[in-house]
Scaffold this active site. Structure first.
Site, PDB file in Angstrom:
ATOM      1  N   HIS A 241      82.634  74.359  70.784  1.00  0.00           N
ATOM      2  CA  HIS A 241      82.171  75.694  71.170  1.00  0.00           C
ATOM      3  C   HIS A 241      82.219  75.947  72.683  1.00  0.00           C
ATOM      4  O   HIS A 241      82.785  76.929  73.145  1.00  0.00           O
ATOM      5  CB  HIS A 241      80.719  75.896  70.719  1.00  0.00           C
ATOM      6  CG  HIS A 241      80.473  75.642  69.269  1.00  0.00           C
ATOM      7  ND1 HIS A 241      80.761  76.556  68.297  1.00  0.00           N
ATOM      8  CD2 HIS A 241      79.960  74.561  68.621  1.00  0.00           C
ATOM      9  CE1 HIS A 241      80.431  76.079  67.110  1.00  0.00           C
ATOM     10  NE2 HIS A 241      79.932  74.867  67.278  1.00  0.00           N
TER      11      HIS A 241
HETATM   12  C1  BDR Z   1      75.966  75.678  70.859  1.00  0.00           C
HETATM   13  O1  BDR Z   1      74.805  74.941  70.507  1.00  0.00           O
HETATM   14  C2  BDR Z   1      74.855  73.646  71.040  1.00  0.00           C
HETATM   15  O2  BDR Z   1      74.509  72.699  70.081  1.00  0.00           O
HETATM   16  C3  BDR Z   1      76.254  73.447  71.554  1.00  0.00           C
HETATM   17  O3  BDR Z   1      76.265  72.612  72.702  1.00  0.00           O
HETATM   18  C4  BDR Z   1      76.724  74.838  71.874  1.00  0.00           C
HETATM   19  O4  BDR Z   1      76.359  75.214  73.186  1.00  0.00           O
HETATM   20  C5  BDR Z   1      76.738  76.004  69.602  1.00  0.00           C
HETATM   21  O5  BDR Z   1      75.969  76.788  68.768  1.00  0.00           O
END
Ligand code: BDR
Ligand code: CA
Length: 326
Positions: A241
């Site tokens: 992400h």
């Molecule tokens: C986001 O949540 C975190 O767990 C990840 O690092 C990312 O920033 C994804 O939903």
């Protein structure tokens, strides 16, 4: 001229990828600082990770500062299942001996932005709960005019990942997110709509893991944890992400999106943390105050995303067994 950026993160496996992408793109990006916030893990753990990552990736010259322990209301709920007990999955990075530039990220960021040249502007890149950014905007409201844009990982126009409605970063601190989304600063939202399309396949993870290059191997170890975590059991793609934010800045041709009005649901609502996205204009027409137009990414070119990401990780490998910022 490279773009001035500030990365606010909670490393976190995909945050580590975002830092690597930035470290490999210093021809295009000037990394003014890295701040941390409690999110994927406690603030103490993610700060330790940020310090180690910055040494490992050749970012020794970039200040690392420690931010908020947790959200404005409530406490951090560490995502051990996704990021592991340390926050970096199966990877154990060496201690590069780097020390914090400050234990007060908000003050340090505010002063750094204040001290920028008259014509200089900065892009904030939060890949974590928006606590530090909201506190920055409340503590130093005048720095808004120096903030060119906020390119953040968070939110979703569709379903969530922390709850059926909410994405993890926004869900962790919806009050902070509401402050940021209502700030009037141009925002690019790299939410789940696009980040769920961006990642690496198991075979690519295995190739990284088998590599003798320490940087590739380390990222393979991180991703291996994703693939083995219960939430990834049936998935073929490990979503990375947070790297979308940096790749959007360096390689915008990979992405498409549209302008939306985004409203963050906060308070005690069942849909707490949801980002309600309506095509621009709709909210104004319904008589609700608009003014928080956000560019919401919704499409990515996966083969190109993977090619560029892997090429950038490769670029960080140096023959001496350490990463090198390039
Ligand atoms: C986001 O949540 C975190 O767990 C990840 O690092 C990312 O920033 C994804 O939903
Ligand atoms: Ca993150």
């Amino acid at each position: 001229m490279p773009l001035n950026i500030w990365i606010d993160c909670d490393p976190g496996i995909d945050d580590a990828f975002a830092l690597a992408m930035a470290a490999a793109s210093r021809d295009k990006l000037r990394i003014c600082g890295i701040s941390t916030v409690g999110g994927n893990q406690t603030c103490r753990k993610v700060t330790e990770n940020a310090l180690r990552l910055s040494s490992f990736l050749g970012l020794a010259d970039v200040p690392v500062v420690k931010g908020a322990e947790g959200p404005i209301l409530g406490d951090v709920k560490p995502a051990d299942d996704v990021h592991g007990d340390t926050g970096l999955g199966n990877c154990r990075l060496p201690d590069g001996g780097k020390e914090l530039a400050s234990e007060n990220a908000v003050l340090y960021m505010g002063r750094s932005i204040e001290n920028m040249g008259e014509d200089e502007r900065i892009t904030l890149v939060p890949t974590a709960p928006l606590t530090n950014i909201a506190l920055l905007l409340k503590t130093f409201p005048h720095v808004k005019e120096k903030i060119q844009q906020i390119v953040l990982m968070g939110g979703s126009a569709g379903s969530g990942n922390a709850t059926p409605y909410a994405e993890f970063n926004i869900w962790t601190d919806p009050e902070a997110a509401a402050i940021v989304f209502q700030s009037g600063i141009p925002i690019v939202m790299c939410g789940l709509d696009v980040t769920r399309q961006c990642g690496l396949f198991r075979s690519q993870m295995e190739e990284l893991l088998e590599s003798r290059g320490p940087v590739k191997h380390a990222f393979g170890e991180m991703l291996e944890f994703y693939f083995n975590s219960p939430s990834y059991k049936k998935r073929s793609l490990a979503c990375i992400h947070d790297a979308v934010t940096i790749l959007y800045l360096t390689d915008p041709q990979l992405f498409q999106g549209s302008y939306m009005d985004v409203e963050v649901v906060w308070g005690k609502a069942e849909e707490r943390g949801r980002t309600v996205c309506r095509p621009s204009g709709q909210m104004a027409a319904a008589g609700i105050s608009a003014g928080n137009r956000v560019f919401v990414l919704n499409q990515a070119d996966l083969p190109e995303f993977q090619r560029i990401l892997l090429e950038k990780i490769d670029r960080l490998e140096d023959k001496n067994g350490n990463g090198k910022g390039v």
